[in-house]
Design a protein around this motif. Sequence first.
Motif: not given
Length: 251
Positions: A8, A10, A14, A16-18, A42, A44-45, A48
């Motif tokens: 989670k 990152g 993951s 959640y990688a953006t 990470f 942003n991760e 999230a």
Amino acid sequence: MSRGLFKKLGFHNSRYATNTPLELTYRLRWRFIDKLANRLPFANEMKAILYQYPLGLKYIIENLQISERVVEYPLIFANLNLSAGKICDLGSAGSKLPLELASLGHTVIGVDYKPQYFVHPNLSYVIADLVRLPFSNGTFDRVLLISTVEHIGLGAFSDPKHSDGDFRVMAEARRVVKDNGRVLVSFLVVDSTQDYSWHGKIHHYTPERLERLIENFVVEKRLIFNYQDGHWIPGASVDNYTCYFFVLAPQ
């Protein structure tokens, strides 16, 4: 650290990688706190993850956006023209591109000043300053600079500051690519009089600065895409928000 939390945050693949063409980005409602948080690995991760809980949902804003990756990644795959050989991806931290190329059978080395965590048998990472690459001359068949060169040397993302860092990283790309290799470059050109959010984070390219950037190469392909009303549109000239893509042969 549990395996689930490890993913989670990152690491590896993951969910959640953006760095995908269609990105979910998260920002805190307080601008100052958000700017500080974005300096964390990470960020942003982690936001999230918080967004999934009632307290986080209250204080985190979710934005959906189409980034320039929707243009860049397909162009890389279409113009790589490499069945075997070594690829160097400069500025690779957080990017899925090296992982995707490695999964297609290419030998890939990602280089950044920050740690990188995707894992694949064909993929390795090196932590280095991009203007001083730890490779011999003519090491790579392809060198990639994807949304990277325009940021080099400014120190906007806690990276090293260098005078004319963008020119220096292009000189390094020319040095480490083989004479019959290619350098693939994409970068943003933003109207500095309109988009103030990029001030201090991006080099602003006049026609003169652009020509200096690529002066040690022969331009095999030059493409322009302009961002208009949420879409990336092929164009013939630079607009307020433009993505350049080049295929360059060493000169």
